[in-house]
Design a protein around this motif. Structure first.
Motif, PDB file in Angstrom:
ATOM      1  N   ASP A 106       0.832  -1.209   0.000  1.00 31.19           N
ATOM      2  CA  ASP A 106       0.000   0.000   0.000  1.00 31.19           C
ATOM      3  C   ASP A 106       0.865   1.257   0.000  1.00 31.19           C
ATOM      4  O   ASP A 106       0.544   2.246  -0.686  1.00 31.19           O
ATOM      5  N   ASP A 107       1.949   1.227   0.765  1.00 30.73           N
ATOM      6  CA  ASP A 107       2.846   2.382   0.834  1.00 30.73           C
ATOM      7  C   ASP A 107       3.525   2.617  -0.514  1.00 30.73           C
ATOM      8  O   ASP A 107       3.668   3.764  -0.953  1.00 30.73           O
ATOM      9  N   ILE A 108       3.921   1.538  -1.183  1.00 32.82           N
ATOM     10  CA  ILE A 108       4.523   1.654  -2.514  1.00 32.82           C
ATOM     11  C   ILE A 108       3.538   2.324  -3.468  1.00 32.82           C
ATOM     12  O   ILE A 108       3.886   3.263  -4.195  1.00 32.82           O
ATOM     13  N   ALA A 109       2.297   1.861  -3.452  1.00 30.46           N
ATOM     14  CA  ALA A 109       1.274   2.419  -4.344  1.00 30.46           C
ATOM     15  C   ALA A 109       0.965   3.880  -4.017  1.00 30.46           C
ATOM     16  O   ALA A 109       0.762   4.705  -4.920  1.00 30.46           O
ATOM     17  N   SER A 110       0.965   4.217  -2.730  1.00 28.44           N
ATOM     18  CA  SER A 110       0.638   5.593  -2.327  1.00 28.44           C
ATOM     19  C   SER A 110       1.685   6.591  -2.811  1.00 28.44           C
ATOM     20  O   SER A 110       1.399   7.787  -2.941  1.00 28.44           O
ATOM     21  N   GLN A 111       2.887   6.097  -3.085  1.00 27.28           N
ATOM     22  CA  GLN A 111       3.946   6.958  -3.595  1.00 27.28           C
ATOM     23  C   GLN A 111       3.989   6.975  -5.123  1.00 27.28           C
ATOM     24  O   GLN A 111       4.880   7.584  -5.714  1.00 27.28           O
ATOM     25  N   ALA A 116       9.921  -1.995  -4.836  1.00 29.31           N
ATOM     26  CA  ALA A 116      10.885  -1.537  -3.843  1.00 29.31           C
ATOM     27  C   ALA A 116      12.168  -2.333  -3.976  1.00 29.31           C
ATOM     28  O   ALA A 116      12.148  -3.529  -4.280  1.00 29.31           O
ATOM     29  N   ARG A 117      13.257  -1.635  -3.736  1.00 29.93           N
ATOM     30  CA  ARG A 117      14.554  -2.294  -3.623  1.00 29.93           C
ATOM     31  C   ARG A 117      14.783  -2.559  -2.140  1.00 29.93           C
ATOM     32  O   ARG A 117      14.749  -1.645  -1.314  1.00 29.93           O
ATOM     33  N   ILE A 118      15.010  -3.817  -1.788  1.00 30.60           N
ATOM     34  CA  ILE A 118      15.086  -4.222  -0.390  1.00 30.60           C
ATOM     35  C   ILE A 118      16.540  -4.260   0.079  1.00 30.60           C
ATOM     36  O   ILE A 118      17.400  -4.861  -0.571  1.00 30.60           O
ATOM     37  N   ARG A 119      16.784  -3.615   1.201  1.00 30.48           N
ATOM     38  CA  ARG A 119      18.149  -3.493   1.712  1.00 30.48           C
ATOM     39  C   ARG A 119      18.681  -4.842   2.193  1.00 30.48           C
ATOM     40  O   ARG A 119      18.018  -5.556   2.957  1.00 30.48           O
ATOM     41  N   PRO A 120      19.906  -5.205   1.794  1.00 32.60           N
ATOM     42  CA  PRO A 120      20.477  -6.496   2.187  1.00 32.60           C
ATOM     43  C   PRO A 120      21.226  -6.435   3.512  1.00 32.60           C
ATOM     44  O   PRO A 120      21.783  -5.409   3.891  1.00 32.60           O
ATOM     45  N   VAL A 121      21.227  -7.561   4.206  1.00 33.99           N
ATOM     46  CA  VAL A 121      21.979  -7.748   5.451  1.00 33.99           C
ATOM     47  C   VAL A 121      22.749  -9.057   5.324  1.00 33.99           C
ATOM     48  O   VAL A 121      22.166 -10.091   4.978  1.00 33.99           O
ATOM     49  N   ALA A 122      24.040  -9.025   5.586  1.00 30.51           N
ATOM     50  CA  ALA A 122      24.842 -10.247   5.558  1.00 30.51           C
ATOM     51  C   ALA A 122      24.745 -10.941   6.907  1.00 30.51           C
ATOM     52  O   ALA A 122      25.014 -10.332   7.947  1.00 30.51           O
ATOM     53  N   ILE A 123      24.334 -12.193   6.898  1.00 27.24           N
ATOM     54  CA  ILE A 123      24.311 -12.993   8.119  1.00 27.24           C
ATOM     55  C   ILE A 123      25.570 -13.865   8.121  1.00 27.24           C
ATOM     56  O   ILE A 123      25.784 -14.664   7.201  1.00 27.24           O
ATOM     57  N   LEU A 179      10.951   2.601  -8.168  1.00 21.94           N
ATOM     58  CA  LEU A 179      11.119   1.699  -7.037  1.00 21.94           C
ATOM     59  C   LEU A 179      11.452   2.501  -5.780  1.00 21.94           C
ATOM     60  O   LEU A 179      12.306   3.395  -5.816  1.00 21.94           O
ATOM     61  N   VAL A 180      10.789   2.173  -4.693  1.00 25.99           N
ATOM     62  CA  VAL A 180      11.125   2.771  -3.406  1.00 25.99           C
ATOM     63  C   VAL A 180      12.474   2.212  -2.954  1.00 25.99           C
ATOM     64  O   VAL A 180      12.685   0.997  -2.989  1.00 25.99           O
ATOM     65  N   GLU A 181      13.364   3.089  -2.557  1.00 29.12           N
ATOM     66  CA  GLU A 181      14.706   2.662  -2.149  1.00 29.12           C
ATOM     67  C   GLU A 181      14.727   2.332  -0.662  1.00 29.12           C
ATOM     68  O   GLU A 181      14.527   3.188   0.196  1.00 29.12           O
ATOM     69  N   TYR A 182      14.935   1.063  -0.334  1.00 27.99           N
ATOM     70  CA  TYR A 182      15.100   0.590   1.031  1.00 27.99           C
ATOM     71  C   TYR A 182      13.977   1.045   1.961  1.00 27.99           C
ATOM     72  O   TYR A 182      14.174   1.854   2.871  1.00 27.99           O
ATOM     73  N   PRO A 183      12.750   0.560   1.748  1.00 27.01           N
ATOM     74  CA  PRO A 183      11.639   0.940   2.632  1.00 27.01           C
ATOM     75  C   PRO A 183      11.879   0.468   4.070  1.00 27.01           C
ATOM     76  O   PRO A 183      12.602  -0.507   4.306  1.00 27.01           O
ATOM     77  N   ASP A 184      11.261   1.167   5.007  1.00 27.84           N
ATOM     78  CA  ASP A 184      11.397   0.804   6.417  1.00 27.84           C
ATOM     79  C   ASP A 184      10.759  -0.557   6.691  1.00 27.84           C
ATOM     80  O   ASP A 184       9.815  -0.971   6.022  1.00 27.84           O
ATOM     81  N   ASP A 185      11.273  -1.228   7.705  1.00 28.49           N
ATOM     82  CA  ASP A 185      10.705  -2.485   8.203  1.00 28.49           C
ATOM     83  C   ASP A 185      10.707  -3.605   7.166  1.00 28.49           C
ATOM     84  O   ASP A 185       9.864  -4.510   7.207  1.00 28.49           O
ATOM     85  N   ALA A 186      11.642  -3.555   6.228  1.00 27.29           N
ATOM     86  CA  ALA A 186      11.815  -4.644   5.263  1.00 27.29           C
ATOM     87  C   ALA A 186      13.301  -4.829   5.016  1.00 27.29           C
ATOM     88  O   ALA A 186      14.023  -3.854   4.768  1.00 27.29           O
TER      89      ALA A 186
END
Length: 256
Positions: A106-111, A116-123, A179-186
């Protein structure tokens, strides 16, 4: 979490080890999944049918991991999905975390955006593992690593509703600009060096055997062409970059 209407696509070759965590995790996020099997010789297909019986397992049309051909197959599958449906292409080492996918869409559409491009984390495990359990989510067992560094944007992935991802080789980059760049909580958790077990090392070392000589000559998949000693050195270099991710609010927000 209730799965929303979205499809995840992955390709697999002898991925039975990671799929025991990957499938239960993603079936709770995505409404549908498509696993492209590259003639696995272990129980990859059986595990897919056991843990995600409503998802599709398709035999790949490719005989090896030719980078361009692998991408083309994923793109063709994306184009076959219903128009406007969100989709995401991952590997078995990549776990998409988002506490509220419908809210994110919904947030992607509202913008006025289409993905979205999702931020990576190395485990990265900081020591050898012998106590890993397939009955417990990996986030509860492996939570050291790092955010940022050489991974950005090298290891990011795209969630989108375009007919296809307009990917460059490897599918980490997209030609789409909306594309939304690095959205929060993802976040995208990349288990490149965790769980650090003999099974993980065997998985990483086997991949080079499926890369065609033409790709090797072009430099594609070079990160997979390694010896066991080189793999150990790479792990140690990533250990030096790692800390407890549970101390990082951004990480906690996405995986809670």
């Amino acid at each position: 979490m209730t799965a929303t209407v979205a499809t995840v696509i992955t390709h697999a070759y002898n991925e039975s080890y990671l799929l025991r965590w990957w499938l239960p995790h993603h079936r709770d996020i995505f409404s549908h999944g498509i696993i492209i099997d590259y003639a696995s010789t272990d129980d990859t297909v059986a595990i897919c049918r056991e843990l995600a019986p409503d998802w599709e397992v398709r035999s790949s049309r490719n005989s090896d991991f030719n980078a361009a051909a692998c991408d083309a197959e994923v793109i063709d599958i994306e184009r076959s999905l219903p128009a406007g449906e969100f989709k995401m292409a991952l590997t078995a080492t990549e776990f998409f975390h988002c506490n509220d996918l419908p809210a994110l869409l919904d947030d992607i559409a509202s913008q006025g955006m289409h993905g979205a491009r999702i931020r990576p984390v190395a485990i990265v495990d900081i020591q050898e593992r012998t106590d890993i359990s397939t009955d417990v989510p990996l986030t509860e067992q492996c939570h050291t690593g790092f955010i940022g560094g050489y991974m950005e944007p090298y290891k990011s992935r795209v969630l989108h509703d375009h007919p296809d991802g307009a990917y460059s080789i490897g599918r980490h980059y997209s030609g789409h600009q909306d594309l939304v760049e690095y959205p929060d909580d993802a976040l995208l958790l990349w288990y490149g060096y965790a769980p650090w077990t003999s099974a993980t090392r065997s998985r990483k070392l086997q991949i080079q055997n499926r890369i065609p000589e033409s790709d090797k000559a072009s430099g594609f998949g070079a990160q997979h062409i390694i010896t066991e000693e080189q793999l150990h050195d790479m792990w140690q270099k990533n250990v030096a970059l790692s800390g407890d991710l549970q101390q990082i609010p951004e990480y906690i927000a996405a995986i809670k």
